[in-house]
Design a protein around this motif. Structure first.
Motif, mmCIF file in Angstrom:
data_model
loop_
_atom_site.group_PDB
_atom_site.id
_atom_site.type_symbol
_atom_site.label_atom_id
_atom_site.label_comp_id
_atom_site.label_asym_id
_atom_site.label_seq_id
_atom_site.Cartn_x
_atom_site.Cartn_y
_atom_site.Cartn_z
ATOM 1 N N ALA A 1 1.103 -1.696 -0.148
ATOM 2 C CA ALA A 1 -0.230 0.003 -0.183
ATOM 3 C C ALA A 1 0.778 1.176 0.058
ATOM 4 O O ALA A 1 1.683 1.360 0.589
ATOM 5 C CB ALA A 1 -1.016 0.195 0.889
ATOM 6 N N VAL A 2 0.015 2.669 -0.821
ATOM 7 C CA VAL A 2 1.495 3.810 -1.023
ATOM 8 C C VAL A 2 0.314 4.837 0.006
ATOM 9 O O VAL A 2 -0.560 4.979 -1.049
ATOM 10 C CB VAL A 2 1.508 4.133 -2.268
ATOM 11 C CG1 VAL A 2 2.602 4.939 -2.268
ATOM 12 C CG2 VAL A 2 2.435 2.567 -2.265
ATOM 13 N N SER A 3 0.716 5.745 0.707
ATOM 14 C CA SER A 3 -0.039 6.823 0.999
ATOM 15 C C SER A 3 0.271 8.207 0.376
ATOM 16 O O SER A 3 1.476 8.433 1.395
ATOM 17 C CB SER A 3 -1.284 6.515 1.893
ATOM 18 O OG SER A 3 -0.508 6.281 3.107
ATOM 19 N N LEU A 4 -0.017 8.833 0.185
ATOM 20 C CA LEU A 4 1.244 10.559 -0.162
ATOM 21 C C LEU A 4 1.264 10.905 1.864
ATOM 22 O O LEU A 4 0.522 11.105 2.431
ATOM 23 C CB LEU A 4 0.355 11.597 -1.309
ATOM 24 C CG LEU A 4 0.146 11.438 -2.247
ATOM 25 C CD1 LEU A 4 -0.978 11.871 -2.756
ATOM 26 C CD2 LEU A 4 1.469 10.986 -3.262
#
Lengths: 318, 139
Positions: B136-139
């Motif tokens: 998962a990537v979040s800014l």
């Protein structure tokens, strides 16, 4: 601190995470790129192209070393092909450059073409933007091993280097159109091989025969041996000369403007296309139009003309 | 592109001094043929090089091939180094000449799976498909 701020501070992990968003074309990628945009446009971009096995990665590895000696931050984007059958890829360009991977001033990124033709991947330009924003001074872009016609790199790079090796073909190969026309610098790698001088002569002859370039630049031919580390000094000198030429002739600036045009038009094309398709699918007319065109009750040309007229009317109303 | 179409990225690495990478290449090739993006970094990799490559390439999994007998040092140290860099969500697996007695200890140290000589490629691919997903990537 968010990922974008970390990138602006030069953080590798944050940059890698954003590049991944870009590659996977996720909506968050757009948000990140929007915020990074003001900080881009400073890096010097070198394209490295040439046939498979010419030694592009080994050469990039040596150039990284030289730029690092001069204290410059270096980014490398290395593109390898995606399998047309499985969609998978083996990205092996790092093998030649791994000694730099722990250097905090170097960032190496492998990209798979993911079906994109032309020698680069779709994400390449945006990945370069991220490296630029993280403060890299020089970014080298290594294309997939190319044949004759994969010339996308010329739109991406400030200086394009064509790496070739002795024994790939006769002098007729050298006068064909395509990749040989785009090189700002010719590199004959594996220069320690006996046939290397012949290759240099053939390229010289090709350049003598061709009409002078519009911009007035005369591409030099440099013989190197990446494995033995010979000729790199001359190559660095040629890069320096070409960069100075770009700056004094105003091309450094105009290339950047060309790139803005290209990015803008691509984004616009994608966005308008997606909007139109979403609208047609949303109101259920997509399937109907396709089957009408398939049954020859309508033709695709008129349908598209009518749709674009509708778009125009709507935008006038706005 | 839909979220579930994200490509899974795997780093295949050969740490340390042993010079036999046929197994690693066979696995890399099989993963490629199953639609994975495989980053192969070649022989004689230090653990720091592997960690940095994993970071820069933003991989979802690391597969190590170890034939040298140093697995009880290499795996736990790698996992420790990944943790230091905040990369502990990367799935670590491996294969090679590893005594079965060591496998529970390695799993305890955080290695997700060990494949012994003779394992069918299909089994490895199936396991990777099940257990390695895009992080998962979040800014």
């Amino acid at each position: 601190m968010g990922l974008v701020d970390q990138v602006l501070k030069g953080d590798k992990k944050a940059a890698a995470r954003i590049m991944r968003l870009v590659e996977d074309d996720l909506p968050e990628a757009r948000e990140a790129l929007k915020r990074l945009y003001p900080y881009t446009g400073r890096a010097y971009i070198i394209g490295v192209t040439g046939p498979p096995g010419a030694g592009k990665s080994s050469l990039v590895d040596l150039l990284v070393e030289w730029f690092r000696k001069r204290g410059e931050g270096v980014g490398v984007v290395a593109v390898d092909p995606t399998s047309p059958f499985s969609g998978g890829a083996i990205l092996g360009d790092r093998i030649r450059m791994q000694r730099h991977s722990t250097d905090p001033g170097v960032f190496i990124k492998s990209l798979a073409t993911r079906g994109h033709l032309g020698g680069l991947s779709k994400a390449t330009d945006d990945v370069i933007q991220v490296m630029d924003a993280m403060g890299k001074d020089v970014i080298m872009v290594e294309t997939v091993g190319v044949g004759q016609d994969e010339v996308d790199i010329v739109k991406t790079a400030d200086t394009t280097m064509l790496v070739t090796v002795p024994g790939l073909g006769d002098d007729i190969q050298a006068i064909k159109a395509g990749i040989l026309e785009i090189a700002d610098i010719f590199v004959v790698n594996k220069g320690d091989k006996p046939e290397a001088d012949k290759t240099v002569r053939e390229l010289e002859m090709m350049l003598d025969m061709s009409t002078p370039r519009e911009d007035g630049w005369k591409p030099p031919i440099i013989k190197v041996s990446a494995v033995k580390g010979e000729g790199i000094e001359e190559l660095m000198e040629a890069l320096k000369t070409h960069r100075k030429f770009l700056e004094t002739s105003g091309r450094f600036e105009s290339y950047r403007k060309d790139r803005v045009v290209c990015t803008f038009e691509n984004l616009l094309r994608d966005k308008l296309f997606q909007t139109a398709i979403a609208k047609l699918k949303g109101n259920g007319s997509y399937e109907r139009l396709i089957s009408e065109i398939f049954n020859k009750r309508k033709d695709p040309y008129s349908v598209v003309e009518r749709l674009s007229c509708q778009c125009e009317l709507e935008s006038k109303r706005e | 592109m839909e979220k579930d179409e994200r490509k899974v990225k795997i780093l295949i690495a050969k740490p340390g001094l042993d010079g036999h990478d046929r197994g690693a290449k066979v696995v890399a090739r099989a993963l490629r043929d199953s639609g994975f993006e495989v980053i192969y970094t070649g022989l004689h990799q230090s653990l720091d090089q592997i960690v940095h490559a994993a970071m820069e390439e933003d991989v979802d999994g690391i597969g190590l091939s170890i034939l040298s007998g140093a697995h009880m040092y290499i795996f736990p140290t790698l996992i420790e180094k990944l943790k230091e860099q905040g990369l502990d969500d990367i799935v670590v697996f491996g294969g090679g000449i590893i005594p079965t007695d060591d496998i529970p200890k390695l799993k305890e140290a955080g290695v997700k799976q060990i494949f012994l000589p003779g394992t069918a490629l299909e089994e490895i691919i199936e396991w990777v498909r099940e257990n390695v997903k895009p992080r998962a990537v979040s800014l």
